[in-house]
Design a protein around this motif. Structure first.
Motif, PDB file in Angstrom:
ATOM      1  N   VAL A 139       0.839  -1.200   0.000  1.00 41.26           N
ATOM      2  CA  VAL A 139       0.000   0.000   0.000  1.00 41.26           C
ATOM      3  C   VAL A 139       0.872   1.248   0.000  1.00 41.26           C
ATOM      4  CG1 VAL A 139      -1.731   1.308   1.278  1.00 41.26           C
ATOM      5  CG2 VAL A 139      -1.901  -1.182   1.163  1.00 41.26           C
ATOM      6  N   ALA A 140       1.945   1.238   0.802  1.00 44.66           N
ATOM      7  CA  ALA A 140       2.826   2.397   0.890  1.00 44.66           C
ATOM      8  C   ALA A 140       3.487   2.689  -0.455  1.00 44.66           C
ATOM      9  CB  ALA A 140       3.886   2.175   1.970  1.00 44.66           C
ATOM     10  N   LEU A 141       3.951   1.652  -1.154  1.00 42.95           N
ATOM     11  CA  LEU A 141       4.562   1.871  -2.467  1.00 42.95           C
ATOM     12  C   LEU A 141       3.573   2.561  -3.410  1.00 42.95           C
ATOM     13  CD1 LEU A 141       6.600  -1.409  -3.160  1.00 42.95           C
ATOM     14  CD2 LEU A 141       7.495   0.844  -2.523  1.00 42.95           C
ATOM     15  N   LYS A 142       2.336   2.114  -3.404  1.00 45.24           N
ATOM     16  CA  LYS A 142       1.333   2.737  -4.265  1.00 45.24           C
ATOM     17  C   LYS A 142       1.093   4.191  -3.858  1.00 45.24           C
ATOM     18  CE  LYS A 142      -1.592  -0.620  -6.538  1.00 45.24           C
ATOM     19  NZ  LYS A 142      -2.991  -0.991  -6.824  1.00 45.24           N
ATOM     20  N   ASP A 143       1.005   4.433  -2.556  1.00 52.26           N
ATOM     21  CA  ASP A 143       0.779   5.796  -2.074  1.00 52.26           C
ATOM     22  C   ASP A 143       1.914   6.726  -2.465  1.00 52.26           C
ATOM     23  OD1 ASP A 143      -1.654   5.183  -0.937  1.00 52.26           O
ATOM     24  OD2 ASP A 143      -0.852   4.872   1.091  1.00 52.26           O
ATOM     25  N   PHE A 144       3.114   6.183  -2.607  1.00 54.21           N
ATOM     26  CA  PHE A 144       4.274   6.993  -2.987  1.00 54.21           C
ATOM     27  C   PHE A 144       4.530   6.968  -4.494  1.00 54.21           C
ATOM     28  CE2 PHE A 144       4.913   7.097   1.488  1.00 54.21           C
ATOM     29  CZ  PHE A 144       5.756   8.173   1.754  1.00 54.21           C
ATOM     30  N   ARG A 151      -9.108  -7.966   2.846  1.00 48.21           N
ATOM     31  CA  ARG A 151      -9.886  -6.777   2.489  1.00 48.21           C
ATOM     32  C   ARG A 151      -8.968  -5.669   1.991  1.00 48.21           C
ATOM     33  NH1 ARG A 151     -14.958  -5.789   4.735  1.00 48.21           N
ATOM     34  NH2 ARG A 151     -14.780  -3.806   3.612  1.00 48.21           N
ATOM     35  N   VAL A 152      -7.819  -5.508   2.663  1.00 52.76           N
ATOM     36  CA  VAL A 152      -6.862  -4.481   2.240  1.00 52.76           C
ATOM     37  C   VAL A 152      -6.342  -4.788   0.836  1.00 52.76           C
ATOM     38  CG1 VAL A 152      -4.608  -3.439   2.708  1.00 52.76           C
ATOM     39  CG2 VAL A 152      -6.188  -3.882   4.593  1.00 52.76           C
ATOM     40  N   VAL A 153      -5.990  -6.034   0.583  1.00 52.18           N
ATOM     41  CA  VAL A 153      -5.500  -6.434  -0.738  1.00 52.18           C
ATOM     42  C   VAL A 153      -6.542  -6.116  -1.811  1.00 52.18           C
ATOM     43  CG1 VAL A 153      -4.877  -8.413  -2.182  1.00 52.18           C
ATOM     44  CG2 VAL A 153      -3.926  -8.192   0.115  1.00 52.18           C
ATOM     45  N   TYR A 154      -7.799  -6.401  -1.510  1.00 55.95           N
ATOM     46  CA  TYR A 154      -8.871  -6.160  -2.471  1.00 55.95           C
ATOM     47  C   TYR A 154      -9.096  -4.665  -2.690  1.00 55.95           C
ATOM     48  CZ  TYR A 154     -13.561  -5.887  -4.422  1.00 55.95           C
ATOM     49  OH  TYR A 154     -14.635  -5.584  -5.227  1.00 55.95           O
ATOM     50  N   GLU A 155      -9.197  -3.904  -1.608  1.00 57.27           N
ATOM     51  CA  GLU A 155      -9.506  -2.476  -1.716  1.00 57.27           C
ATOM     52  C   GLU A 155      -8.403  -1.699  -2.420  1.00 57.27           C
ATOM     53  OE1 GLU A 155     -12.268  -0.967  -1.070  1.00 57.27           O
ATOM     54  OE2 GLU A 155     -13.291  -2.673  -0.150  1.00 57.27           O
ATOM     55  N   PHE A 156      -7.146  -2.090  -2.195  1.00 61.26           N
ATOM     56  CA  PHE A 156      -6.025  -1.363  -2.784  1.00 61.26           C
ATOM     57  C   PHE A 156      -5.481  -2.047  -4.032  1.00 61.26           C
ATOM     58  CE2 PHE A 156      -6.246   0.174   1.530  1.00 61.26           C
ATOM     59  CZ  PHE A 156      -5.943   1.525   1.423  1.00 61.26           C
TER      60      PHE A 156
END
Length: 381
Positions: A32-37, A107-112
């Motif tokens: 998630v952090a890699l995507k956010d950055f 859920r996190v894997v799916y949402e992001f």
């Protein structure tokens, strides 16, 4: 992504900018952090299923740290690995079981929309020039950056002294109800040892805990090195705790067979006998054991620079509970998640990306810890 066939090995060649190994809380949070950055060219390799080690928890085990849905006030759930998510919200529970936390991770894997490749065990890792080559059963993954996030649970410290093979490590117990006998000895008196004793006591079993140090009177404020207040509260509130005997400053030297099928636990001043196999609550080794030659080690911990990068192997990063800086141990989720932004920022910056907005976002949610002076014990009351 470049995909080819190797005629000799008959394995697919897959190339990414970054590979994350491990799809537990550290690996998922790093994704998630890699995507956010702004880093999107990556893959997460998991040898089992997402969060699979949590499915191996003893049935009775629950999270020590409570989950609480407070994101609307800018406070991140203590067990969340991504901003605007909450295990409490996804499960409706405060102290989650292993399977409940796996549900949250999925859920996190799916949402992001994280690119997780399950059942892809990494067998070997080789550094060739600027790239890492990771071999799985059916493919070679090539990447410029490698983030190792395999956690600890799958690497139990199950041989701490001679005769340890006669014992059973607490991580290999499916349920305390399955253990035969009424009298147990537990070696190790921190969280996992006391948790085992409490669960056995609730079943009407007698337990003795042998702890080489002291746990009840520790003055430390850090739950990484002392019993949590939640565990102390459990001890105070249950009458079953009367069936627990704690022997502190008792270091076990070895375990042998005793008479009549019993087990003899030798200490520096004598021995104890247990009619059942002793339970090892001796903790875990670091997940980086598999690639230990790519790190310099000090005191059993990998040496890392300010970006959690190996001081021996450039572009190799460690994420998760074995990260340690200046005697600050990042062994809880609410601790090690504060370093996700540091690693993601470093990689994104090297790729020439503007990270100002992401850094501000992660700082606002206490997910960008770059000043370790704030980690000192200073609670006044």
């Amino acid at each position: 992504m470049d995909t080819k066939k190797s005629s000799k090995q008959q394995k697919t060649l897959k190339t990414y900018r970054t590979v994350i190994v491990g799809a537990g809380p550290a690996g998922i949070g790093m994704g998630v952090a890699l995507k956010d950055f702004g880093v999107y060219d990556f893959v997460i390799l998991e040898k089992g299923l997402i969060g699979s080690t949590f499915l191996k928890w003893t049935t009775e085990t629950r999270f020590l740290t409570p989950s609480f849905q407070s994101t609307q006030f800018g406070l991140l759930d203590l067990n969340a690995v991504a901003i605007n998510t909450s295990p409490a919200y996804s499960s409706g529970k405060e102290h989650l079981s292993g399977p409940e936390y796996v549900h949250y991770l999925n859920r996190v894997v799916y949402e992001f929309q994280l690119p997780v490749h399950e059942e892809r065990e990494v067998m070997t890792v080789v550094k060739r020039d600027r790239d890492f080559v990771l071999e799985t059963v059916d493919a070679y993954y090539v990447a410029e950056y490698l983030i190792w996030s395999t956690g600890e649970f799958q690497f139990p410290n199950d041989r701490p002294f001679p005769g340890a093979e006669l014992c059973i490590h607490n991580s290999r117990i499916g349920s305390y109800r399955d253990l035969l006998g009424d009298d147990f000895t537990i070696i190790g008196g921190y969280e996992s040892g006391v948790d085992a004793a409490l669960n056995l006591a609730m079943l009407g079993r007698e337990t003795a805990i042998l702890e080489r140090g002291t746990v009840m009177d520790s003055k430390s404020q850090d739950p990484s090195v002392t019993l949590s207040f939640y565990t102390k509260q459990r001890l105070d509130e249950t009458t079953a705790a009367d069936g627990i005997r704690l022997e502190e400053r008792t270091e076990v030297k070895k375990v042998t067979h005793g008479g009549n099928g019993a087990f003899r636990i030798h200490t520096g001043s004598g021995y104890y006998e247990s009619p059942t196999p002793p339970i090892l609550a001796t903790g875990f080794k670091g997940g980086e054991e598999q690639i230990h030659d790519l790190f310099y080690n000090t005191g059993g911990r990998p040496q890392l620079n300010e970006w959690d990068e190996s001081t021996r192997t450039p572009n190799l990063y460690l994420a998760g509970p074995h990260v340690m800086h200046q005697n600050v141990i990042f062994c809880f989720i609410y601790k090690f998640r504060q370093r996700f932004g540091i690693v993601a920022h470093r990689i994104a910056t090297q790729l020439g990306m503007d990270t100002d907005a992401a850094v501000k976002l992660y700082r606002r949610h206490n997910m960008f810890l770059d000043d370790l002076s704030c980690c000192q014990e200073d609670c006044k009351c």
